[in-house]
Design an enzyme around this catalytic site. Structure first.
Site, PDB file in Angstrom:
ATOM      1  CD  GLU A 148      54.567 104.272  52.616  1.00 27.68           C
ATOM      2  OE1 GLU A 148      55.582 104.982  52.543  1.00 27.68           O
ATOM      3  OE2 GLU A 148      54.504 103.251  53.301  1.00 27.68           O
ATOM      4  CD  GLU A 208      58.665  97.551  54.903  1.00 29.29           C
ATOM      5  OE1 GLU A 208      59.017  97.949  56.021  1.00 29.29           O
ATOM      6  OE2 GLU A 208      59.140  98.025  53.843  1.00 29.29           O
ATOM      7  CG  HIS A 257      55.026 100.466  56.471  1.00 26.20           C
ATOM      8  ND1 HIS A 257      55.552  99.445  55.727  1.00 26.20           N
ATOM      9  CD2 HIS A 257      55.659 101.598  56.073  1.00 26.20           C
ATOM     10  CE1 HIS A 257      56.475  99.946  54.905  1.00 26.20           C
ATOM     11  NE2 HIS A 257      56.555 101.254  55.093  1.00 26.20           N
ATOM     12  N   GLY A 317      61.582 105.825  53.216  1.00 26.74           N
ATOM     13  CA  GLY A 317      62.301 104.735  53.874  1.00 26.74           C
ATOM     14  C   GLY A 317      63.794 104.872  53.640  1.00 26.74           C
ATOM     15  N   GLY A 318      64.289 104.126  52.656  1.00 25.57           N
ATOM     16  CA  GLY A 318      65.728 104.038  52.389  1.00 25.57           C
ATOM     17  C   GLY A 318      66.454 105.375  52.356  1.00 25.57           C
ATOM     18  CD1 TRP A 335      65.069 106.748  59.843  1.00 23.47           C
ATOM     19  CD2 TRP A 335      66.006 106.431  61.843  1.00 23.47           C
ATOM     20  NE1 TRP A 335      65.691 107.910  60.209  1.00 23.47           N
ATOM     21  CE2 TRP A 335      66.274 107.749  61.436  1.00 23.47           C
ATOM     22  CE3 TRP A 335      66.494 106.010  63.084  1.00 23.47           C
ATOM     23  CZ2 TRP A 335      67.013 108.643  62.210  1.00 23.47           C
ATOM     24  CZ3 TRP A 335      67.228 106.892  63.858  1.00 23.47           C
ATOM     25  CH2 TRP A 335      67.491 108.199  63.425  1.00 23.47           C
ATOM     26  CE  LYS A 336      61.136 100.942  54.896  1.00 27.63           C
ATOM     27  NZ  LYS A 336      60.660 100.249  53.716  1.00 27.63           N
ATOM     28  N   GLY A 353      60.598 100.375  48.547  1.00 27.47           N
ATOM     29  CA  GLY A 353      61.887  99.694  48.600  1.00 27.47           C
ATOM     30  C   GLY A 353      62.305  99.063  47.289  1.00 27.47           C
TER      31      GLY A 353
HETATM   32  C1  PEP Z   1      58.546 103.249  53.538  1.00 29.45           C
HETATM   33  O1  PEP Z   1      59.224 102.606  54.303  1.00 29.45           O
HETATM   34  O2  PEP Z   1      57.453 103.681  53.914  1.00 29.45           O
HETATM   35  C2  PEP Z   1      59.055 103.518  52.195  1.00 29.45           C
HETATM   36  C3  PEP Z   1      58.323 104.222  51.392  1.00 29.45           C
HETATM   37  O3  PEP Z   1      60.284 102.980  51.865  1.00 29.45           O
HETATM   38  P1  PEP Z   1      61.210 103.407  50.601  1.00 29.45           P
HETATM   39  O4  PEP Z   1      61.264 104.899  50.598  1.00 29.45           O
HETATM   40  O5  PEP Z   1      62.531 102.780  50.896  1.00 29.45           O
HETATM   41  O6  PEP Z   1      60.554 102.888  49.379  1.00 29.45           O
END
Ligand code: PEP
Length: 254
Positions: free
Chosen positions: A166, A96, A94, A233-234, A11-12, A172
């Site tokens: 990832e 981020e 992650h 994520g999203g 969910w970030k 994102g």
């Molecule tokens: C994530 O937050 O690990 C991610 C993959 O985000 P998204 O699915 O939004 O690209």
């Protein structure tokens, strides 16, 4: 046989306690017993929402952890505190956190070790930037991140560790890796894990793909031999979309 699929929602910085409570209640209602026996489902809310996000049919993950147990580390949270709260998994490394909070491979390694010591399951994220891919060094880069993150770690069971591939360029951005691009890196990760932990364990550690996964692309990804689920994520923030993704993975399993 492939390991049990795992679908995780990251969910970030979204959903405070009341929103998390409503979402998790609806998520529990939306997951049947047979689905939760077939797929491991995880949500990773912000720390302050964890205690409100409990429910049947899914596990809780934290998005971060500190490696020390206690002491003068203002603002930090330890793995035993997460454990006490009922958390089972924790995302580490992650992109981020690497990018905005300057997390290094060494810090990620310390976090993964602290989690394993406290019987929490690290979801170790690795992934190359577009510049690495263009240079043709994706596999070397990902293997280096993995070897650093897992340095000195021992596990007795494949369920004690999860890896998430990832690619940074896919997170994102709406640009998803093709199933073939993702599978190629997953195969490299699988080989590395088998060398590092032995084939019995390495071939059963779940490797998730993450990066713009949604209800339109999950089916192609999950069909791949070494893709055992997704870190989302999203698309995990919308209950119906998240349930739709889970449903597609379930239908592929039966
Ligand atoms: C994530 O937050 O690990 C991610 C993959 O985000 P998204 O699915 O939004 O690209």
């Amino acid at each position: 046989m492939k390991p049990k699929p795992l679908i995780a929602g990251n969910w970030k910085l979204n959903k405070g306690p009341s929103e998390a409570h409503a979402f998790s209640k609806a998520l529990s209602e939306g997951i049947s017993a047979v689905v939760s026996q077939t797929i491991d489902i995880i949500i990773a809310p912000p720390f302050v929402s964890l205690s409100q996000a409990k429910g049947d049919g899914f596990y809780l993950a934290a998005q971060n952890v500190y490696w020390e147990e206690k002491g003068a580390f203002t603002g930090e949270i330890s793995s035993s505190m997460l454990k006490e709260l009922g958390v089972s998994y924790c995302i580490v490394g992650h992109s981020e956190r690497r990018l905005y909070f300057n997390e290094t491979d060494r810090m990620i390694n310390l976090k993964a070790q602290a989690l394993i010591d406290n019987r929490l399951i690290p979801v170790v994220c690795v992934g190359e930037k577009m510049e690495d891919r263009k240079k043709g060094v994706t596999n070397e880069f990902v293997t280096f991140q993995l070897s650093s993150a897992l340095f000195g770690l021992t596990i007795k069971n494949p369920d004690e560790l999860v890896i998430a591939y990832e690619p940074v360029w896919a997170i994102g951005t709406g640009v998803v890796a093709t199933p073939e691009q993702a599978q190629a890196v997953h195969e490299t990760i699988r080989e590395y894990l088998s060398g590092r932990f032995g084939r019995d364990i390495g071939s059963n550690i779940r490797i998730l793909y993450g990066g713009s996964v949604n209800q339109d692309n999950i089916a192609g990804l999950i069909k791949q031999k070494d893709i055992n689920g997704a870190l989302i994520g999203g698309a995990s923030l919308d209950l119906n979309v998240f349930l739709n993704i889970i449903d597609q993975v379930y239908k592929k399993e039966i």
